[in-house]
Design a protein around this motif. Structure first.
Motif, PDB file in Angstrom:
ATOM      1  N   THR A 239       9.307 -21.927  -2.519  1.00 37.19           N
ATOM      2  CA  THR A 239      10.088 -20.706  -2.291  1.00 37.19           C
ATOM      3  C   THR A 239       9.616 -19.564  -3.178  1.00 37.19           C
ATOM      4  O   THR A 239       8.944 -19.765  -4.187  1.00 37.19           O
TER       5      THR A 239
ATOM      6  N   CYS B 157      13.833 -17.453  -1.097  1.00 35.16           N
ATOM      7  CA  CYS B 157      14.694 -18.297  -0.262  1.00 35.16           C
ATOM      8  C   CYS B 157      15.378 -19.346  -1.139  1.00 35.16           C
ATOM      9  O   CYS B 157      14.965 -19.604  -2.270  1.00 35.16           O
TER      10      CYS B 157
ATOM     11  N   HIS C 285      14.741 -26.135   2.505  1.00 39.83           N
ATOM     12  CA  HIS C 285      14.320 -24.742   2.389  1.00 39.83           C
ATOM     13  C   HIS C 285      15.256 -23.901   3.258  1.00 39.83           C
ATOM     14  O   HIS C 285      15.258 -24.039   4.484  1.00 39.83           O
TER      15      HIS C 285
ATOM     16  N   ALA D 218      17.127 -18.839  -6.474  1.00 38.74           N
ATOM     17  CA  ALA D 218      16.876 -18.035  -5.274  1.00 38.74           C
ATOM     18  C   ALA D 218      17.231 -16.581  -5.584  1.00 38.74           C
ATOM     19  O   ALA D 218      17.639 -16.248  -6.704  1.00 38.74           O
TER      20      ALA D 218
END
Length: 249
Positions: A107, A110, A127, A159
């Motif tokens: 990532t 995300c 994910h 994230a």
């Protein structure tokens, strides 16, 4: 947590010792800017040699029992079993009930979710970009578990934070059309834009499934510049990796 110059974020959960879970930071690798320095992704125009060296550093630092099961992530709702993995497989989540299968999610904003049941016999890695989250990637993954949802613990790994995730009307409606309760995760900034809390959106979905044991969700890949890669912030950049595996008891 620091091992051999690499830095890791670890889940704030109480799991059996044989459950191993980590998220990398951008520190400790060999890649030059804009991938500095522990870029673990092959698809971002970093050199193959740099990525391989970084992956070797990761394997050494964590004493990985096997190579990670890398996925070709496409913002889908496809979930695979780790036993069905092969090089180049397209999926956005991986379920596992085998020892030493290292599940991995890449990532750069995300949301990665790492999941384990309390006894440490079942795990998964997800994910979740906004599209996968809205389309049901969490629900599809949880269906793979044999244990009941009240026995599952979910860690929301680093994230994009709620103050930096600006989205349009289409994203807002994608979640509201699923459930009106999703409105609590949006702060309207003008007629057609919102700040979205991807952590809260995930928590709402998890609670609807009967999952109450959740932790994490307090990092921001955009603002923590020295620790994390961020596609939204930098455009061309590297990828961090969230990993989980069942070790030997």
């Amino acid at each position: 947590m620091v091992r051999k110059s690499l830095e890791f974020v670890t889940p704030d959960w109480t799991m059996p010792d044989h459950i191993q879970a980590y998220t990398t930071t951008r520190k400790g690798g060999v890649s030059p800017p804009p991938y500095d320095s522990l870029n673990l992704a092959e698809h971002v125009n970093d050199t193959h040699e740099n990525v391989e060296k970084n992956r070797q550093l990761l394997a050494s630092a964590l004493t990985l029992p096997a190579s990670p099961l890398w996925l070709q992530q496409t913002h889908s709702t496809k979930v695979i079993n780790s036993q069905d993995w092969y090089e180049g497989i397209e999926a956005d989540a991986i379920y596992c009930n085998q020892n030493d299968h290292v599940c991995a999610i890449m990532t750069a904003d995300c949301l990665p979710l790492l999941i384990s049941n309390q006894t440490g016999t079942e795990i998964a890695a997800i994910h979740a970009g906004w599209r996968g989250l809205a389309d049901g990637i969490i629900e599809t993954t949880i269906e793979r578990f044999q244990d009941s949802t009240d026995k599952l613990h979910v860690w929301l790994a680093p994230a994009i934070g709620p103050e930096k995730f600006e989205v349009g009307q289409d994203v807002f409606e994608a979640f509201i059309n699923h459930s009106d309760t999703a409105q609590v995760a949006f702060q309207q900034t003008d007629n057609s834009h919102y700040l979205a809390d991807i952590y809260q959106l995930a928590r709402l979905r998890l609670r609807q499934l009967g999952i109450t044991q959740m932790s994490g969700g307090d990092a921001c890949t955009v603002t923590e510049t020295s620790r994390f890669f961020s596609y939204r912030r930098d455009g061309e950049t590297g990828r961090i990796v969230s990993l989980i595996w069942i070790g030997n008891k």
